[in-house]
Design a protein around this motif. Structure first.
Motif, PDB file in Angstrom:
ATOM      1  N   LEU A 266      62.803 -34.862  30.176  1.00  0.00           N
ATOM      2  CA  LEU A 266      64.039 -35.405  29.595  1.00  0.00           C
ATOM      3  C   LEU A 266      65.127 -34.339  29.500  1.00  0.00           C
ATOM      4  N   ILE A 267      64.747 -33.125  29.097  1.00  0.00           N
ATOM      5  CA  ILE A 267      65.719 -32.038  28.979  1.00  0.00           C
ATOM      6  C   ILE A 267      66.316 -31.695  30.339  1.00  0.00           C
ATOM      7  N   CYS A 268      65.459 -31.599  31.356  1.00  0.00           N
ATOM      8  CA  CYS A 268      65.928 -31.251  32.701  1.00  0.00           C
ATOM      9  C   CYS A 268      66.795 -32.362  33.282  1.00  0.00           C
ATOM     10  N   GLU A 269      66.380 -33.603  33.088  1.00  0.00           N
ATOM     11  CA  GLU A 269      67.156 -34.714  33.623  1.00  0.00           C
ATOM     12  C   GLU A 269      68.521 -34.784  32.946  1.00  0.00           C
ATOM     13  N   GLU A 270      68.559 -34.540  31.635  1.00  0.00           N
ATOM     14  CA  GLU A 270      69.829 -34.529  30.906  1.00  0.00           C
ATOM     15  C   GLU A 270      70.737 -33.413  31.424  1.00  0.00           C
ATOM     16  N   LYS A 271      70.144 -32.253  31.702  1.00  0.00           N
ATOM     17  CA  LYS A 271      70.919 -31.125  32.237  1.00  0.00           C
ATOM     18  C   LYS A 271      71.536 -31.485  33.575  1.00  0.00           C
ATOM     19  N   LEU A 272      70.757 -32.088  34.467  1.00  0.00           N
ATOM     20  CA  LEU A 272      71.262 -32.460  35.789  1.00  0.00           C
ATOM     21  C   LEU A 272      72.304 -33.563  35.696  1.00  0.00           C
ATOM     22  N   CYS A 273      72.082 -34.539  34.802  1.00  0.00           N
ATOM     23  CA  CYS A 273      73.047 -35.633  34.643  1.00  0.00           C
ATOM     24  C   CYS A 273      74.394 -35.123  34.144  1.00  0.00           C
ATOM     25  N   SER A 274      74.379 -34.064  33.366  1.00  0.00           N
ATOM     26  CA  SER A 274      75.620 -33.552  32.782  1.00  0.00           C
ATOM     27  C   SER A 274      76.315 -32.531  33.669  1.00  0.00           C
ATOM     28  N   HIS A 275      75.712 -32.208  34.826  1.00  0.00           N
ATOM     29  CA  HIS A 275      76.320 -31.224  35.724  1.00  0.00           C
ATOM     30  C   HIS A 275      76.349 -31.751  37.163  1.00  0.00           C
ATOM     31  N   ILE A 276      76.722 -32.996  37.325  1.00  0.00           N
ATOM     32  CA  ILE A 276      76.815 -33.572  38.667  1.00  0.00           C
ATOM     33  C   ILE A 276      78.174 -33.224  39.263  1.00  0.00           C
ATOM     34  N   ASP A 277      78.153 -32.656  40.466  1.00  0.00           N
ATOM     35  CA  ASP A 277      79.387 -32.406  41.200  1.00  0.00           C
ATOM     36  C   ASP A 277      79.126 -32.654  42.676  1.00  0.00           C
ATOM     37  N   THR A 283      71.603 -33.283  46.545  1.00  0.00           N
ATOM     38  CA  THR A 283      70.295 -32.724  46.192  1.00  0.00           C
ATOM     39  C   THR A 283      69.698 -33.446  44.993  1.00  0.00           C
ATOM     40  N   SER A 284      70.526 -33.706  43.985  1.00  0.00           N
ATOM     41  CA  SER A 284      70.042 -34.394  42.785  1.00  0.00           C
ATOM     42  C   SER A 284      69.616 -35.821  43.097  1.00  0.00           C
ATOM     43  N   LEU A 285      70.355 -36.498  43.977  1.00  0.00           N
ATOM     44  CA  LEU A 285      70.014 -37.877  44.326  1.00  0.00           C
ATOM     45  C   LEU A 285      68.705 -37.936  45.099  1.00  0.00           C
ATOM     46  N   ALA A 286      68.507 -36.995  46.023  1.00  0.00           N
ATOM     47  CA  ALA A 286      67.235 -36.944  46.758  1.00  0.00           C
ATOM     48  C   ALA A 286      66.081 -36.684  45.797  1.00  0.00           C
ATOM     49  N   LEU A 287      66.293 -35.756  44.871  1.00  0.00           N
ATOM     50  CA  LEU A 287      65.271 -35.451  43.860  1.00  0.00           C
ATOM     51  C   LEU A 287      64.950 -36.681  43.020  1.00  0.00           C
ATOM     52  N   ALA A 288      65.986 -37.379  42.570  1.00  0.00           N
ATOM     53  CA  ALA A 288      65.787 -38.567  41.738  1.00  0.00           C
ATOM     54  C   ALA A 288      65.042 -39.649  42.480  1.00  0.00           C
ATOM     55  N   GLY A 292      61.342 -40.639  41.367  1.00  0.00           N
ATOM     56  CA  GLY A 292      61.472 -41.789  40.473  1.00  0.00           C
ATOM     57  C   GLY A 292      62.205 -41.518  39.185  1.00  0.00           C
ATOM     58  N   PHE A 293      63.203 -40.607  39.201  1.00  0.00           N
ATOM     59  CA  PHE A 293      63.988 -40.323  37.999  1.00  0.00           C
ATOM     60  C   PHE A 293      65.180 -41.280  37.962  1.00  0.00           C
ATOM     61  N   ARG A 294      65.000 -42.421  37.314  1.00  0.00           N
ATOM     62  CA  ARG A 294      65.974 -43.494  37.377  1.00  0.00           C
ATOM     63  C   ARG A 294      67.300 -43.120  36.738  1.00  0.00           C
ATOM     64  N   ARG A 295      67.261 -42.438  35.610  1.00  0.00           N
ATOM     65  CA  ARG A 295      68.505 -42.113  34.907  1.00  0.00           C
ATOM     66  C   ARG A 295      69.362 -41.164  35.741  1.00  0.00           C
ATOM     67  N   LEU A 296      68.731 -40.194  36.393  1.00  0.00           N
ATOM     68  CA  LEU A 296      69.459 -39.265  37.248  1.00  0.00           C
ATOM     69  C   LEU A 296      70.038 -39.994  38.455  1.00  0.00           C
ATOM     70  N   LYS A 297      69.278 -40.914  39.014  1.00  0.00           N
ATOM     71  CA  LYS A 297      69.769 -41.696  40.158  1.00  0.00           C
ATOM     72  C   LYS A 297      70.998 -42.501  39.764  1.00  0.00           C
ATOM     73  N   ASP A 298      70.953 -43.146  38.613  1.00  0.00           N
ATOM     74  CA  ASP A 298      72.094 -43.954  38.162  1.00  0.00           C
ATOM     75  C   ASP A 298      73.327 -43.077  37.942  1.00  0.00           C
ATOM     76  N   ALA A 299      73.121 -41.873  37.392  1.00  0.00           N
ATOM     77  CA  ALA A 299      74.247 -40.965  37.154  1.00  0.00           C
ATOM     78  C   ALA A 299      74.871 -40.514  38.480  1.00  0.00           C
ATOM     79  N   CYS A 300      74.017 -40.259  39.482  1.00  0.00           N
ATOM     80  CA  CYS A 300      74.527 -39.879  40.807  1.00  0.00           C
ATOM     81  C   CYS A 300      75.306 -41.031  41.434  1.00  0.00           C
ATOM     82  N   PHE A 301      74.757 -42.243  41.341  1.00  0.00           N
ATOM     83  CA  PHE A 301      75.449 -43.412  41.880  1.00  0.00           C
ATOM     84  C   PHE A 301      76.804 -43.599  41.205  1.00  0.00           C
TER      85      PHE A 301
END
Length: 352
Positions: A266-277, A283-288, A292-301
């Motif tokens: 959760l901490i790592c996913e929150e960090k990535l979601c808050s630093h999307i550029d 890279t983050s979208l491929a990782l998600a 299966g990291f749904r929250r990160l995928k939605d943030a990238c989308f």
């Protein structure tokens, strides 16, 4: 101008210790109407025999904080002398959940007096980060203040330092009974600590691998030594290491998923979601998608619904990897971006 916007406050529980949930109605209007140094003040609430308010500055205070929201806890009791209090100021998510990355607690008890009536944070949260994370619900920002008043006759119990003792145990390797070989480096640890913190380590170290792990180092493949060291640091201290940046968050997210360490995920996913550029989003979208990291995928989308962001992403270093490893997620993204009235076009894209 302040009459168009307001802070509503609701006490959750307690007497000497209370949680107060505050809602900033019409966040966007408050930001537009109030200049730097102009703020809103909540209705008073009582904790520990004293009245308190929250002071909210949508465009920061003082002058060099225009990119930030400033937030302060203020003592309102007239004539009060040296009121000691502990407090935490936090942002709540859309569903009322606490966001660990945006929770601020002073490292010491604060004394409120006639000379210093308020304490808080000039740079509580960057406005751009808050808005990019879509934590606003119906244009309402929800905050929480947890406050405990410490009376003079009370003995303040020091915070737990278990994490420090366990961290020293890892650092000094006292009674370490298992060794890992990671990237050519031997790393020692304690199987009981690992098993207590990770169901995967428990199954491996007290299951089929128990005898072999006692005799020779366990080889860890597909992971760099500094990532495994950071993983061990979190397991022993329940905190991320000082060098925890966006790149490390991506590696640690995979490691935490591999060893089923939920809080670290959760901490790592929150960090990535808050630093999307545009440089990191592919890279983050491929990782998600791969893990299966749904929250990160939605943030990238959400980030890529902007045509300029999408175009910048296609020029980034990670785009080719995303295109080759997860072509289906690109089709899903494009289908989501196309307006709903072009349903037939969406259907065609999803079959390509």
């Amino acid at each position: 101008m302040a009459e168009h916007c307001k802070i509503s406050a609701a006490i959750v529980a307690g007497s000497q210790e209370k949680s107060c949930v505050l809602k900033i109605d019409r966040y966007s209007r408050a930001k537009a109407l109030l200049k730097n140094g102009e703020g809103l003040t909540s209705a008073p609430f009582s904790v520990g025999g004293h009245d308190w308010t929250i002071e909210y500055y949508p465009n920061g205070y003082p002058k060099d904080c225009t990119d930030f929201i400033s937030l302060y806890l203020a003592l309102q009791s007239a004539g009060a002398e040296d009121v000691n209090a502990k407090y935490t100021l936090s942002v709540l998510g859309k569903n009322g959940e606490l966001l660990p990355s945006y929770s601020r607690t002073p490292n010491a008890i604060r004394t409120f007096s006639r000379g210093i009536t308020s304490w808080g944070y000039h740079e509580f949260i960057k406005k751009a980060d808050l808005e990019a994370l879509a934590h606003l619900r119906d244009d309402c920002l929800t905050l929480r203040c947890d406050i405990t008043v410490i009376h003079a006759q009370e003995t303040s119990v020091p915070p737990s330092d278990l994490h420090r003792h366990l961290g020293d145990l890892l650092k000094n390797k006292d009674a370490a009974d298992v060794t890992f070989q990671v990237g050519g480096q031997p790393l020692s640890a304690h199987r009981c600590v690992l098993a207590a913190r990770s169901s995967v380590f428990k199954a491996e170290l007290f299951g089929a691998m128990q005898e072999s792990s006692a005799a020779s180092p366990i080889e860890i493949c597909d992971m760099e030594a500094d990532v495994f060291k950071s993983l061990l640091h979190f397991i022993y201290t329940d905190s991320v290491p000082p060098e925890f940046d966006v790149v490390m968050a991506g590696h640690l997210l995979v490691a935490a998923d591999r060893y089923n360490i939920g809080r670290l995920k959760l901490i790592c996913e929150e960090k990535l979601c808050s630093h999307i550029d545009s440089d990191m989003v592919a890279t983050s979208l491929a990782l998600a998608e791969q893990h299966g990291f749904r929250r990160l995928k939605d943030a990238c989308f959400q980030f890529l619904t902007s045509p300029s962001n999408f175009e910048a992403m296609t020029a980034s270093d990670g785009y080719e990897h995303l295109k080759s490893s997860c072509p289906y997620v690109l089709r899903e993204l494009i289908a989501r971006i196309i307006p709903t009235e072009f349903k037939s076009a969406k259907d065609i894209i999803m079959t390509i």
